[in-house]
Design a protein around this motif. Structure first.
Motif, PDB file in Angstrom:
ATOM      1  N   PRO A   9    -100.507  56.067 -17.639  1.00  0.00           N
ATOM      2  CA  PRO A   9     -99.620  55.782 -16.505  1.00  0.00           C
ATOM      3  C   PRO A   9     -99.301  54.276 -16.455  1.00  0.00           C
ATOM      4  CG  PRO A   9    -101.499  57.155 -15.835  1.00  0.00           C
ATOM      5  CD  PRO A   9    -101.763  56.689 -17.231  1.00  0.00           C
ATOM      6  N   GLN A 123    -105.188  48.447 -12.229  1.00  0.00           N
ATOM      7  CA  GLN A 123    -106.648  48.375 -12.302  1.00  0.00           C
ATOM      8  C   GLN A 123    -106.989  46.954 -12.697  1.00  0.00           C
ATOM      9  OE1 GLN A 123    -108.708  51.402 -14.620  1.00  0.00           O
ATOM     10  NE2 GLN A 123    -110.297  49.968 -15.196  1.00  0.00           N
TER      11      GLN A 123
ATOM     12  N   PRO B  45    -109.003  53.070 -19.239  1.00  0.00           N
ATOM     13  CA  PRO B  45    -108.897  52.862 -17.788  1.00  0.00           C
ATOM     14  C   PRO B  45    -109.640  53.923 -16.976  1.00  0.00           C
ATOM     15  CG  PRO B  45    -106.871  53.831 -18.612  1.00  0.00           C
ATOM     16  CD  PRO B  45    -107.727  53.545 -19.821  1.00  0.00           C
ATOM     17  N   LEU B  46    -109.876  53.620 -15.700  1.00  0.00           N
ATOM     18  CA  LEU B  46    -110.552  54.554 -14.792  1.00  0.00           C
ATOM     19  C   LEU B  46    -109.713  55.803 -14.553  1.00  0.00           C
ATOM     20  CD1 LEU B  46    -111.781  52.271 -11.827  1.00  0.00           C
ATOM     21  CD2 LEU B  46    -113.221  53.506 -13.476  1.00  0.00           C
ATOM     22  N   VAL B  47    -108.395  55.625 -14.602  1.00  0.00           N
ATOM     23  CA  VAL B  47    -107.464  56.683 -14.185  1.00  0.00           C
ATOM     24  C   VAL B  47    -106.486  56.983 -15.321  1.00  0.00           C
ATOM     25  CG1 VAL B  47    -105.528  57.102 -12.612  1.00  0.00           C
ATOM     26  CG2 VAL B  47    -107.643  56.101 -11.734  1.00  0.00           C
ATOM     27  N   GLU B  48    -106.206  58.271 -15.520  1.00  0.00           N
ATOM     28  CA  GLU B  48    -105.212  58.679 -16.518  1.00  0.00           C
ATOM     29  C   GLU B  48    -104.413  59.859 -15.963  1.00  0.00           C
ATOM     30  OE1 GLU B  48    -106.122  59.332 -20.535  1.00  0.00           O
ATOM     31  OE2 GLU B  48    -107.683  57.803 -20.682  1.00  0.00           O
ATOM     32  N   LEU B  79    -109.176  60.629 -11.874  1.00  0.00           N
ATOM     33  CA  LEU B  79    -110.222  59.672 -12.169  1.00  0.00           C
ATOM     34  C   LEU B  79    -111.059  60.282 -13.290  1.00  0.00           C
ATOM     35  CD1 LEU B  79    -111.318  56.995 -11.087  1.00  0.00           C
ATOM     36  CD2 LEU B  79    -112.541  58.272  -9.329  1.00  0.00           C
TER      37      LEU B  79
END
Lengths: 371, 371
Positions: A9, A123, B45-48, B79
């Protein structure tokens, strides 16, 4: 799965080996510097009740937090967007009875649902230290010094620290440069944007000279002292001079007493960290009051991305890496690792040792440089 | 803010100084061990996109992921609940053209919306290494060895590794111990739960002897070889023997060939890590195929909580910490920090040095032990 699913993203990215290694090294150096000054690391969780994160400090953009409903409590949870508030919660609750001053530090990822206009990242790796129980000149001197040592520890050279007085207008408006309460916010804003015309239009003519008490610390603080005829700022000016003196030649100090963006929750003292090589700020700090517990505190936050930018791309000295052929002596390899060699073992026999980043090869128990 | 807002949601907690320090030390040791074997750290990353996380590997409980809508793409984000899939994505996309075998490692927090029944934690610190491009016996031997070195590096002594054959039933059911396709899942399940009665009821009588080919490696593998009259398992048995031989005396090896829980996506080889002092498993690993790119890989994951449990509460040797009185020589303090002293500076003059954890005091340039 489509190819699009392979993308990340907007505002989120992988740190691949070279960058990940630079992050790990800088993070360890910053944490070690803070630890050396007696700051104990704490690790708050990624997720908390939204109210706990949003409620503890002013100026945090709660609209930008990633929120969702907790199936356990049916309450709203949020992914942390700032770790300072978490450290404040720890100080006010589970560590409320720990002796003061309480020195805590942290390093961890924070995330935002929406990026801001200046920074597309959603982030960020935030690092910082908080000295809880004091907002004195001595506390501020220590925190600025720790911030400088942390950046120097990570390898930065030319560090600049820009001092500000976040409550300047409030301090002057009462008596020295009287200003109606309803005009103060506009005057603060115009001072922050350095708009002389706007400042006059907002009824802040008397504040115009403040716009010029800015620049290298010694000259700027002298100008500020001249403006402060009534002495309303005397203790603040003396405090800033003491902090600057405590830093000595370890960093270049500047003053911008009307800077307010980024210091929405600080009290009498704020500072911004800069370094040659980074376009923006590396971080900020200052004195504040922990909301809820109303305890005085002083701290700073730095972010990894501008820190890496300031560090620049270093000549990536090839790390000494030893290729271990098939059937190598495992104990010998373990002994070589124990004295610092990085090893890459063959698993098929068809490997190209150089392509795998190796600089040496183990042969008959000897480490031979690859030609 | 109410007092309730000060609490953390169930399954989420702060690591306070002693625990945070133990985590930092163990994490550095594990990462350094993996780095020593040539594994490059990456930081996804923490989020995808949820689809990217959920789609890349079988057996990941997507229902337990924390999900929300991305205001940028209007797609569902999640997350991360497992970093292995992120490393798989990196290997398959941005590092698709990096030479193989590709050695990557990682350490980071993962989070779940709901805890599972056995573990109330909703956030875990996951660490691991992936050898991408091979699922051979040599790859498996290396990965088991790296896992052991990582745990030893963190300070663990008595390590056990329990080997399993995740695709055992599939391998036997074709010819050696014929089994209808529609009966296989039930037989796998009963073998996994070691239920002899259930196994018989499920039509798996022929598989009963497998339940007894378990225990210390040498005896158990001999029993498994006896059962394998047709030789369907011959290459697997030889492989397990080679892996065990490569480990030698570095860990205690056991075999439980029918263990399948936790190995839903592994192919021919799986292993579980145990250590004295920890009730549960420290982690798991094995061979697998990266979904999407269909590349062979071998890797392992360990979790910080059971690792710390296994390390136990160490006698917390008081760290040598030096109290710096008001007006101390700042340069002298910096020199002492540079040679390893941790310092705590006075900021008010009313501090109790001992209560702040100090063991020494700087006096006239000398470090004096506190009485």
């Amino acid at each position: 799965m489509t190819d699009q699913d392979d993308l990340l993203p907007v505002g989120l990215e992988d740190a691949l080996p070279a960058r990940a290694r630079a992050i790990t090294e800088a993070m360890r150096a910053v944490l070690d510097a803070m630890d050396g000054h007696g700051y104990d690391r704490v690790r708050p969780p990624l997720v908390e009740f939204e109210k706990s994160l949003a409620g503890r400090m002013e100026g945090v953009a709660t609209r930008r937090m990633i929120r969702f409903t907790d199936p356990e409590s049916l309450r709203t949870l949020a992914l942390r967007s700032d770790m300072t508030v978490q450290v404040g919660r720890i100080a006010a609750t589970v560590m409320a009875s720990a002796p003061r001053p309480l020195r805590l530090c942290y390093a961890g990822d924070v995330a935002m649902l929406k990026a801001d206009q200046l920074d597309p990242a959603r982030q960020r790796l935030q690092l910082g230290a908080e000295l809880i129980g004091s907002d004195s000149v001595a506390a501020a001197s220590e925190i600025v010094g720790v911030a400088i040592d942390a950046l120097k520890g990570a390898g930065l050279g030319n560090i600049s620290v820009d001092f500000t007085l976040p409550d300047l207008v409030d301090t002057l408006a009462e008596k020295a440069l009287p200003l109606d309460v309803d005009k103060r916010e506009a005057v603060r804003r115009e001072l922050d944007t350095k708009d002389a015309g706007g400042l006059t239009a907002a009824g802040g003519e008397a504040y115009l000279p403040l716009l010029y008490a800015t620049g290298p610390f010694d000259e700027a603080i002298a100008k500020l002292a001249e403006i402060d005829a009534g002495g309303a700022l005397a203790s603040r000016i003396a405090g800033l001079r003491d902090i600057a003196a405590s830093i000595g030649k370890r960093a270049r100090i500047t003053l911008d007493p009307t800077e307010r963006h980024g210091f929405e929750y600080q009290s009498w003292f704020g500072f911004t960290l800069y370094a040659e090589g980074a376009r923006g700020t590396l971080g900020r700090g200052g004195t504040y009051t922990i909301r809820g517990s109303e305890e005085a505190a002083t701290g700073f936050t730095i972010y990894m991305d501008p820190l890496l930018e300031a560090l620049g791309t270093r000549a990536d000295e090839a790390r000494k890496t030893l290729f271990l052929p098939l059937g190598h002596d495992r104990d010998a390899a373990a002994r070589l690792r124990a004295i610092g060699w990085r090893t890459v073992a063959a698993i098929s026999g068809s490997e190209d040792a150089k392509a795998l980043g190796c600089t040496h090869r183990l042969e008959d128990g000897e480490t031979i440089a690859l030609g």
